[in-house]
Scaffold this motif. Structure first.
Motif, PDB file in Angstrom:
ATOM      1  N   ASN A   5      11.517  -0.460  10.821  1.00 61.04           N
ATOM      2  CA  ASN A   5      10.069  -0.276  10.874  1.00 61.04           C
ATOM      3  C   ASN A   5       9.533  -0.405  12.293  1.00 61.04           C
ATOM      4  OD1 ASN A   5       9.866   0.183   8.159  1.00 61.04           O
ATOM      5  ND2 ASN A   5       9.477  -1.949   7.636  1.00 61.04           N
ATOM      6  N   ASP A 338      13.364   6.081   5.119  1.00 60.84           N
ATOM      7  CA  ASP A 338      12.243   6.082   6.048  1.00 60.84           C
ATOM      8  C   ASP A 338      12.478   7.072   7.181  1.00 60.84           C
ATOM      9  OD1 ASP A 338      10.607   4.340   4.723  1.00 60.84           O
ATOM     10  OD2 ASP A 338      10.773   2.701   6.154  1.00 60.84           O
ATOM     11  N   GLU A 386       1.779   5.075   3.365  1.00 57.82           N
ATOM     12  CA  GLU A 386       1.917   4.403   2.074  1.00 57.82           C
ATOM     13  C   GLU A 386       3.356   4.079   1.701  1.00 57.82           C
ATOM     14  OE1 GLU A 386      -0.742   5.414  -1.034  1.00 57.82           O
ATOM     15  OE2 GLU A 386      -1.571   7.113   0.064  1.00 57.82           O
ATOM     16  N   VAL A 387       4.327   4.679   2.383  1.00 60.20           N
ATOM     17  CA  VAL A 387       5.700   4.513   1.922  1.00 60.20           C
ATOM     18  C   VAL A 387       6.587   3.764   2.895  1.00 60.20           C
ATOM     19  CG1 VAL A 387       5.871   6.950   2.290  1.00 60.20           C
ATOM     20  CG2 VAL A 387       7.790   5.870   1.460  1.00 60.20           C
ATOM     21  N   SER A 390       8.413   0.238   2.311  1.00 63.26           N
ATOM     22  CA  SER A 390       8.305  -0.196   0.918  1.00 63.26           C
ATOM     23  C   SER A 390       9.667  -0.135   0.233  1.00 63.26           C
ATOM     24  CB  SER A 390       7.288   0.657   0.168  1.00 63.26           C
ATOM     25  OG  SER A 390       7.690   2.010   0.133  1.00 63.26           O
ATOM     26  N   GLN A 391       9.766  -0.805  -0.898  1.00 61.16           N
ATOM     27  CA  GLN A 391      11.042  -1.001  -1.568  1.00 61.16           C
ATOM     28  C   GLN A 391      11.135  -0.196  -2.871  1.00 61.16           C
ATOM     29  OE1 GLN A 391      13.516  -3.010  -0.206  1.00 61.16           O
ATOM     30  NE2 GLN A 391      12.145  -3.214   1.548  1.00 61.16           N
ATOM     31  N   LYS A 393      12.706  -0.902  -6.542  1.00 62.74           N
ATOM     32  CA  LYS A 393      13.194  -2.025  -7.340  1.00 62.74           C
ATOM     33  C   LYS A 393      14.051  -1.514  -8.489  1.00 62.74           C
ATOM     34  CE  LYS A 393       9.392  -5.166  -6.236  1.00 62.74           C
ATOM     35  NZ  LYS A 393       8.301  -6.029  -6.772  1.00 62.74           N
ATOM     36  N   ARG A 606       9.926   5.138  -8.776  1.00 58.34           N
ATOM     37  CA  ARG A 606       8.856   4.348  -8.172  1.00 58.34           C
ATOM     38  C   ARG A 606       9.352   3.750  -6.857  1.00 58.34           C
ATOM     39  NH1 ARG A 606       4.563   3.742 -11.534  1.00 58.34           N
ATOM     40  NH2 ARG A 606       4.973   3.982 -13.778  1.00 58.34           N
ATOM     41  N   ARG A 607       8.572   3.961  -5.822  1.00 58.57           N
ATOM     42  CA  ARG A 607       8.830   3.298  -4.544  1.00 58.57           C
ATOM     43  C   ARG A 607       7.538   2.637  -4.107  1.00 58.57           C
ATOM     44  NH1 ARG A 607      10.740   5.453   1.499  1.00 58.57           N
ATOM     45  NH2 ARG A 607      10.757   3.331   2.380  1.00 58.57           N
ATOM     46  N   GLY A 608       7.555   1.313  -4.047  1.00 53.32           N
ATOM     47  CA  GLY A 608       6.334   0.599  -3.741  1.00 53.32           C
ATOM     48  C   GLY A 608       5.277   0.919  -4.774  1.00 53.32           C
ATOM     49  N   ALA A 609       4.092   1.313  -4.310  1.00 53.11           N
ATOM     50  CA  ALA A 609       2.989   1.619  -5.222  1.00 53.11           C
ATOM     51  C   ALA A 609       2.965   3.076  -5.664  1.00 53.11           C
ATOM     52  CB  ALA A 609       1.666   1.269  -4.540  1.00 53.11           C
ATOM     53  N   ARG A 653      -0.360   7.848  -6.866  1.00 51.55           N
ATOM     54  CA  ARG A 653      -0.770   6.458  -6.704  1.00 51.55           C
ATOM     55  C   ARG A 653      -1.712   6.115  -7.852  1.00 51.55           C
ATOM     56  NH1 ARG A 653      -4.748   6.600  -3.486  1.00 51.55           N
ATOM     57  NH2 ARG A 653      -3.585   7.290  -1.658  1.00 51.55           N
TER      58      ARG A 653
END
Length: 657
Positions: A5, A338, A386-387, A390-391, A393, A606-609, A653
């Motif tokens: 990052n 990323d 937004e991405v 982010s993780q 899960k 789903r990645r993050g939100a 989103r």
């Protein structure tokens, strides 16, 4: 740890290998104009430029690279600067033939291509280190520098005398004594006992089958020898640029590197992925490698190379249909990438890869490929805030291990048809098609955060791994294992009973009487499904037969076994049956798909939100989506079904009332 990052500065990196030394310098400003038009914010420089930087021993020509670094900095394009040590210049091999690798027959692998170096050669390492030192010294602190890229696709093998000396040193450190080595390799078989270290050589061409323990250790050694080369160059650049992250690009699911171990030595984990556009399951292959690389990185990762269109190394090199490049690129982002990069920026006009596509093809800026590249660049610019970082899960871990793969590849097995990557891919496909997100893990990793652990096939398992699996189930986890698992210890010594006794107790199996491999085209009927490739004659103790064989020699014997939360599958069910079985086990473990009721060929991640919907079908589909969302790529509200074009993507989103 230097983070991805920090390197990306909050943006998804977009770009690729840039090889301007192949073009007149007057082309460079045009390249920059088109890069900016396409949204490119990162290029990799110098991967194959050793001969340009060092045209003769000790000489240095950095002027052209200075101008490029300044050009990129002025355009706001970051540079992933490569150490060009993957492809030594002809003068190195001509002056120092001891740097050239030798194959298993002792034949020299000559210059004229790439990767023509022996990783054990002190001379190669000395020249590589000197060049890396000067490169790092010159560009430390340069405003364009974002990340270091060490070498490229480490894949060299060598069986020369220098490698033999290095191998012996490695063996001394691993085994300590010749007695321990002889015990580990089982040299009592075929009168192979070693009396002096000097008698040991790499597993070169032999009269018949070679010692499996020797071959297994040589694979371990080769991965470690290459890692030494990487670490030496990494440490040099970090002395000069301690805050700049370092990577080296893995090849996809390649057996030559233990990527678990390598990932621990990298700041950023990167990989090159080239699905076949003609493969109807190319999207699943792309997803599997994304899941694997994300798991090795334990977070965001870098897609260092992909193809914008056709490659040049398949028998028939198919282009990507309209939309497929965008689909697979955004699929990688959905699964944690990323960075979305390509080989290469401008398609070469000469050399071995002149028919390998580029972001800018021979068709030029009016060509379809470049127009699609511009769209992808715009998509990534919208997604970046937004991405990035982010993780993804997952509640399922798929176990994968290089030691087991290496042991599994050897001669003299019950079936030469067992192909480890294919088995892993079959099990991952079953989970992917059910939209069940997964991580990959090594069998001795901490598994406590997962509801379900899946073992497609791990022939070799050490005692710590077995204790880890049995402890995981004892502590309340659910485990499902494929066939021929836990058969051998780390020395490739077959365990008593044909499967480790602790695993037999775990699955409720008293005895594995026989392994029954199946021929090509042969299948067996089981309760409710057909299966292929493999079968086993099991006798149960406490286990329950969930499905039995109904044809052939094993008719009536258990095929799928369950003992509490531990399942064992002794064959390879057809895809629909394996998908149904794993979905049933996942549901029993309390795991639900990312989204239910999806049309065939639609993937939800789903990645993050964000919720990614990806249509792998060449036909448009309608996807029911519960709730209210905002579509990020088109910047519009969504309240109801989502229409996806062929190979279409939507990124949603959720809107909270």
């Amino acid at each position: 740890m230097r983070s991805l990052n920090d390197s990306t500065r909050g943006r998804v990196l977009f770009g690729g290998d840039y090889n301007p030394e192949q073009w007149p310098e007057e082309v460079w400003p045009e390249d920059v104009r088109l890069m900016r038009e396409a949204g490119v914010n990162s290029v990799t420089l110098g991967v194959f430029s050793w001969a340009r930087i060092e045209p003769r021993p000790g000489a240095r020509d950095f002027g052209w690279l200075d101008r490029l670094m300044e050009l990129m900095a002025g355009a706001g394009i970051g540079v992933v600067l490569a150490t060009p040590t993957a492809s030594p210049p002809p003068w190195l091999g001509a002056r120092h033939p001891e740097t050239l690798p030798r194959d298993e027959d002792g034949r020299t692998v000559w210059w004229g291509s790439r990767q023509q170096f022996c990783p054990s050669s002190p001379v190669y390492r000395r020249y590589a280190a000197a060049l890396t030192e000067d490169l790092a010294l010159r560009y430390a602190g340069h405003p364009a520098l974002r990340m270091w890229h060490i070498n490229n696709e480490y894949c060299t093998h060598c069986w020369c005398d220098g490698t033999a000396e290095h191998f012996r040193r490695w063996l001394r450190e691993r085994h300590g004594s010749l007695d321990a080595l002889n015990e580990s390799w089982g040299t009592a078989f075929w009168s192979q006992r070693y009396d002096r270290w000097e008698e040991i050589i790499p597993p070169r061409r032999a009269q018949y089958m070679r010692n499996p323990g020797q071959v297994l250790d040589f694979r371990r050694f080769t991965s470690d020898a290459l890692l030494e080369c990487y670490a030496a160059e990494r440490d040099i650049v970090l002395r000069h640029t301690p805050d700049t992250p370092v990577t080296s690009n893995f090849m996809p699911l390649w057996s030559g590197q233990d990527a678990w171990r390598w990932a621990e030595e990298e700041d950023v984990v990167s990989v090159d992925i080239y699905p076949d556009p003609k493969d109807p399951l190319g999207g699943q292959y792309n997803a599997m490698l994304g899941d694997m690389t994300r798991s090795q990185a334990r977070g965001p990762w870098v897609l260092m190379e992909q193809a914008a269109g056709p490659v040049n190394w398949r028998g028939v090199n198919h282009p990507k249909p309209r939309g497929l490049n965008r689909l697979w690129s955004l699929q990688s982002v959905a699964r944690g990438a990323d960075a979305v990069c390509y080989f290469q920026w401008r398609q070469s006009r000469q050399g071995a890869e002149k028919f390998h596509s580029g972001m800018l093809t021979h068709a030029g800026e009016e060509g379809r490929t470049f127009q699609e590249i511009k769209r992808i660049g715009a998509d990534l610019a919208r997604l970046s805030p937004e991405v990035t970082g982010s993780q993804v899960k997952a509640e399922i871990a798929v176990l994968h291990d290089w030691d087991s793969w290496w042991a599994d590849q050897q001669d003299g097995r019950p079936s030469s048809r067992l192909e480890y990557p294919g088995i892993v891919r079959a099990w991952h496909r079953a989970l992917w098609e059910s939209n069940l997100p997964v991580d990959f893990a090594r069998p001795d990793h901490d598994l406590s955060g997962y509801r379900l652990v899946v073992v497609p096939h791990l022939y070799l398992l050490g005692d710590p791994a077995i204790a880890n699996l049995t402890g995981y189930v004892r502590d309340g986890g659910t485990l499902v294992s494929g066939f021929l698992t836990g058969v051998a210890d780390p020395d490739d010594r077959v365990r008593a009973g044909g499967m480790d006794g602790r695993l037999r107790d775990l699955f409720g199996i008293r005895t594995v009487h026989e392994w029954w491999p199946l021929d090509a085209g042969e299948s067996v009927e089981c309760d409710g499904f057909r299966a292929s490739l493999w079968s086993e004659e099991l006798e149960l103790s406490t286990g329950e037969s969930v499905a039995a064989y109904r044809s052939g020699e094993l008719a009536g014997s258990p095929a799928v076994v369950r003992d509490g939360r531990a399942w064992y599958v002794s064959t390879l069910p057809e895809p629909e049956a394996l998908r149904g079985l794993l979905a049933r086990i996942a549901e029993g473990a309390g795991i639900t798909p990312t989204l239910q009721g999806l049309p065939a060929g639609v993937e939800a991640v789903r990645r993050g939100a964000l919720l990614f919907l990806l249509n792998h079908s060449p036909k448009a589909v309608t996807v029911p989506v519960p709730g209210a969302y905002h579509e990020v790529l088109d910047d519009r509200p969504v309240d109801g079904p989502v229409e996806l074009d062929r190979y279409g993507v939507a990124v949603l989103r959720e809107v909270t009332p």
